[in-house]
Design a protein around this motif. Structure first.
Motif, PDB file in Angstrom:
ATOM      1  N   MET A 220      -2.292   6.995   4.787  1.00 50.93           N
ATOM      2  CA  MET A 220      -2.504   5.723   5.462  1.00 50.93           C
ATOM      3  C   MET A 220      -1.583   5.679   6.673  1.00 50.93           C
ATOM      4  O   MET A 220      -0.371   5.788   6.553  1.00 50.93           O
ATOM      5  N   LEU A 221      -2.185   5.540   7.842  1.00 49.51           N
ATOM      6  CA  LEU A 221      -1.386   5.558   9.068  1.00 49.51           C
ATOM      7  C   LEU A 221      -0.966   4.158   9.506  1.00 49.51           C
ATOM      8  O   LEU A 221       0.136   3.955   9.977  1.00 49.51           O
ATOM      9  N   GLU A 222      -1.915   3.241   9.387  1.00 50.46           N
ATOM     10  CA  GLU A 222      -1.606   1.894   9.847  1.00 50.46           C
ATOM     11  C   GLU A 222      -2.188   0.881   8.882  1.00 50.46           C
ATOM     12  O   GLU A 222      -3.215   1.134   8.259  1.00 50.46           O
ATOM     13  N   TYR A 223      -1.526  -0.244   8.786  1.00 53.42           N
ATOM     14  CA  TYR A 223      -2.034  -1.323   7.943  1.00 53.42           C
ATOM     15  C   TYR A 223      -1.753  -2.664   8.613  1.00 53.42           C
ATOM     16  O   TYR A 223      -0.622  -2.988   8.932  1.00 53.42           O
ATOM     17  N   TYR A 224      -2.814  -3.403   8.858  1.00 49.18           N
ATOM     18  CA  TYR A 224      -2.697  -4.756   9.425  1.00 49.18           C
ATOM     19  C   TYR A 224      -3.248  -5.740   8.398  1.00 49.18           C
ATOM     20  O   TYR A 224      -4.462  -5.815   8.216  1.00 49.18           O
ATOM     21  N   PRO A 225      -2.383  -6.481   7.725  1.00 44.32           N
ATOM     22  CA  PRO A 225      -2.864  -7.363   6.641  1.00 44.32           C
ATOM     23  C   PRO A 225      -3.818  -8.450   7.131  1.00 44.32           C
ATOM     24  O   PRO A 225      -4.711  -8.873   6.411  1.00 44.32           O
TER      25      PRO A 225
ATOM     26  N   PRO B  63       0.826  -1.212   0.000  1.00 45.86           N
ATOM     27  CA  PRO B  63       0.000   0.000   0.000  1.00 45.86           C
ATOM     28  C   PRO B  63       0.862   1.265   0.000  1.00 45.86           C
ATOM     29  O   PRO B  63       1.971   1.280   0.518  1.00 45.86           O
TER      30      PRO B  63
END
Lengths: 177, 542
Positions: free
Chosen positions: B385-390, B371
């Protein structure tokens, strides 16, 4: 006649035993792991998360390196982060640097993780997992303590490591003042 | 120790039971009896039966014992069975060290299992040692038997002692018929017609055929030894590779432990359609019946292979449409079609909407594998986008985290910057839903369109240089079996001693066939003969 027979048998048995010893040595005694204690850590190059700068392991000689392979999905990795961060602060000025190698995750994921856990040490992004394969990383976290000459002094597989464990192992890789 | 001299004048090596030349028993206690002779290995002197003084003798005798070999094989078989009771270490389903896993999962038995090395049986030292000992046993057993047998068969003379001839399992004694010289010539001719090799000495003859079948078991052993060597070659670095790689459509990935990269130009699954099958099969509903998995694969070699991690320079070396059983082959490397994750979500197609007015501000696409940190919607609006948890989940202390690095349950924290929200407006975004920060009323919402799907193919990576050796070993082994099973070593002695003609026959199997042949040639020569047949135990067979 008798004597030559004894020799013949001795030779046959000898050849077989030598063959067997070689096979057993190859299979069990000779450690085929890619990275071993008291041997040079395999060199590699990776980009850092912070500024996309290239980091090359062999260019760090003169410094002790704590090379920590981790991923955000791994609970023991998360648990040992505060201890690693603390040790990195403590030994930064004494010539030992903590380096994290993130295994194949996206920048956003790792950045938010770094901010959550207040990590200040450099994080290398192993996007293709090439270095993870090179070091034959099995369970994570796996941590290598590399001395100023680039020689692996200790490999810790699994975690979380206690502060004490990290400290004891760092003691082995402190540069001579 | 001295060699032994027979009445016939031939000197045989010490330990010989039956004289190499004439077959006369050399040991007094056998000479005196009249039971059928033990013809195993032609009564030749076997080292293991002759010497047992020195350590070398004892080691040799240990390995030359078939009984011990059978015990070792049985132990290996039983161990192999036990090794399948619990999973081997590499198949442990949870990421736990073996030292903990077995005891925790299976209790005390599990602990024993682990301590005895059954968790890694097939490469445990004692298992491999046993295999190797079976290998030695194969060699020593063969040498111990084959060399004396070979010598004995080579040294046999046409004329044998009467004591030998009358103590064969198949025998006859007839008085010398009229015109014996002519008849014997006839017999010789008939035997030759039956493909016997006939040696003649005056009025005695020895007819022999199929001697090569005696070497069958030893050829078979040589094959097995080649097979074992092939299996051991896998331990040599670079000879054997067993890996796995998942590749998305369009993605290029490194093939583990090799200088190669593989690109998937598309993974497809074909289903059966109505026209594919004859109408009377009775399968009306073919929906979901898979016809074929296929990966269009391109193999590249990294010609710039230097420092690991540095940018690869790829050069195409092979291209193949991989289907099941038709791998991509390049040099020793093989890539097999092995797994699939079809229709996996690769990217989310989103639209940013103003919830108050219903205005659609613009579209953006989130690549779940990589991303962006920022999405520009229009001149005044950007999303960070601050955070991404797949693979989103909560930790025990209620913190968001990811369960795995695979985008199976993606969750994001997005922050919208626009003229209305100069400080940013945060929201959680999940698969198909979104959630404003608690206690706030958001201006912006998200609309989900059809996500981008991708197919992921699982390729098994194999390299096995030992395979030709293993196949060759199998072939030789088979050759030996066929030699031993389908041919027999038959011998017929006809010997005139004064007024009596002694007839004797020996074969290593199929006594019926031999008997038939003896009777047949005598019938053709019009010599009446009544054969006496003894069983293995010496009892007469009717």
């Amino acid at each position: 006649m008798n004597r030559s027979r004894t020799w013949m048998r001795l030779i046959i048995l000898g050849v077989i035993f030598v063959g067997i010893s070689v096979a057993l040595y190859n299979a069990f005694i000779k450690d085929t792991a890619a990275v071993q204690a008291n041997e040079l850590a395999p060199d590699f190059i990776l980009k850092t998360l912070e500024d996309n700068q290239e980091f090359q392991l062999s260019k760090q000689q003169g410094k002790g390196i704590v090379l920590n392979f981790w991923g955000t999905w791994c609970a023991p990795c998360r648990e040992e982060m505060p201890a690693l961060e603390k040790m990195s602060q403590e030994f930064k000025d004494k010539g030992v640097e903590v380096i994290g190698v993130n295994i194949g995750e996206s920048d956003v994921t790792v950045e938010s993780f770094r901010d959550t856990y207040h990590i200040t040490f450099p994080i290398l992004m192993d996007r293709k997992r090439e270095i993870t394969q090179l070091y034959e990383i099995g369970p994570i976290p796996t941590t290598y303590f590399i001395d100023p000459d680039g020689v692996v002094k200790k490999i810790v597989i699994g975690g979380p490591m206690a502060e004490k464990t990290i400290k004891e192992n760092i003691a082995q890789i402190l540069p001579q003042q | 120790m001295n060699n032994v001299k027979c009445e016939c004048g031939h000197v045989s090596p010490v330990g010989t039971v039956l004289c190499e030349a004439c077959g006369n028993p050399l040991l007094e206690e056998i000479k005196q009896k009249d039971s059928p002779l033990d013809m195993r290995y032609e009564g030749a002197a076997r080292r293991s039966q002759t010497y047992n003084k020195t350590i070398i003798d004892k080691v040799w005798n240990f390995f030359s014992s078939v009984k011990i070999a059978v015990y070792m094989i049985v132990i290996v078989l039983v161990a192999s069975i036990v090794g399948t009771v619990f999973p081997q270490e590499m198949y442990i389903p949870v990421p736990k060290p073996a030292s903990i896993f077995y005891e925790e999962t299976y209790g005390f038995i599990g602990k024993i299992y682990y301590l005895l090395g059954f968790h890694n049986l097939f490469s445990s030292w004692w298992y491999v040692l046993l295999l190797l000992m079976i290998g030695i046993s194969l060699v020593v057993c063969s040498l111990d038997r084959m060399i004396p047998l070979y010598k004995a068969l080579k040294k046999q003379k046409v004329k044998h002692s009467v004591n030998f001839l009358t103590r064969q399992r198949l025998k006859a004694e007839i008085s010398v018929p009229a015109e014996w010289g002519v008849k014997l010539d006839q017999l010789q001719g008939f035997l030759k017609k039956r493909h016997y090799e006939v040696r003649r000495e005056g009025d005695s003859l020895l007819a022999e055929k199929g001697r090569f079948s005696r070497w069958g078991p030893y050829i078979n052993h040589i094959g097995l030894i080649i097979f074992l060597i092939g299996a051991l070659m896998r331990l040599v670095p670079g000879y054997y590779l067993d890996q796995y790689v998942w590749v998305k459509d369009g993605e290029t990935k490194k093939v583990p432990e090799t200088p190669y990269y593989v690109k998937s130009e598309g993974f497809t699954i074909d289903f059966y359609e109505k026209g594919d099958l004859p109408e009377d099969v009775g399968l009306d509903n073919l929906q979901g019946v898979i016809k074929q998995y296929q990966t269009k694969a391109v193999l590249y070699e990294n010609v710039n292979e230097g420092l690991p991690g540095s940018e690869p320079k790829l050069q195409e070396v092979a291209r193949h449409e991989i289907i099941v059983n038709h791998p991509l082959k390049y040099k020793d490397l093989q890539l097999f079609q092995s797994g699939q994750r079809p229709q996996a979500i690769a990217a989310l197609n989103m639209t940013l909407v103003n919830e108050k007015t219903g205005d659609k501000l613009g579209k953006f696409k989130i690549d779940l594998y990589n991303p962006q940190t920022e999405y520009k919607i229009n001149d005044t609006t950007t999303i960070k986008m601050l955070e991404y948890y797949p693979d989103f989940e909560f930790t025990k202390d209620k913190k968001p985290t990811t369960k795995s690095p695979n985008p199976d349950n993606p969750a994001f924290v997005l922050n919208v910057f626009s003229p209305q929200t100069p400080q940013g407006e945060k929201a959680w975004l999940f698969l198909g839903s979104y959630l404003p920060a608690p206690g706030t009323e958001n201006i912006y919402g998200y609309e989900f369109s059809m996500p981008d799907l991708t197919n992921i193919t699982g390729l098994m990576v194999r390299k096995d240089k030992s395979l030709p050796v293993i196949y060759f070993g199998c072939f030789i082994s088979m050759l030996g079996l066929v030699m031993g099973f389908y041919w027999q070593h038959r011998r017929i002695w006809i010997q005139t001693q004064g007024p009596i003609v002694y007839v004797a026959g020996h074969t290593n199997k199929n006594w019926f066939g031999l008997k038939y042949e003896v009777l047949d040639v005598f019938k053709k020569a019009s010599i009446p003969v009544s054969l006496v047949e003894h069983g293995k135990d010496g009892k007469k067979v009717d």
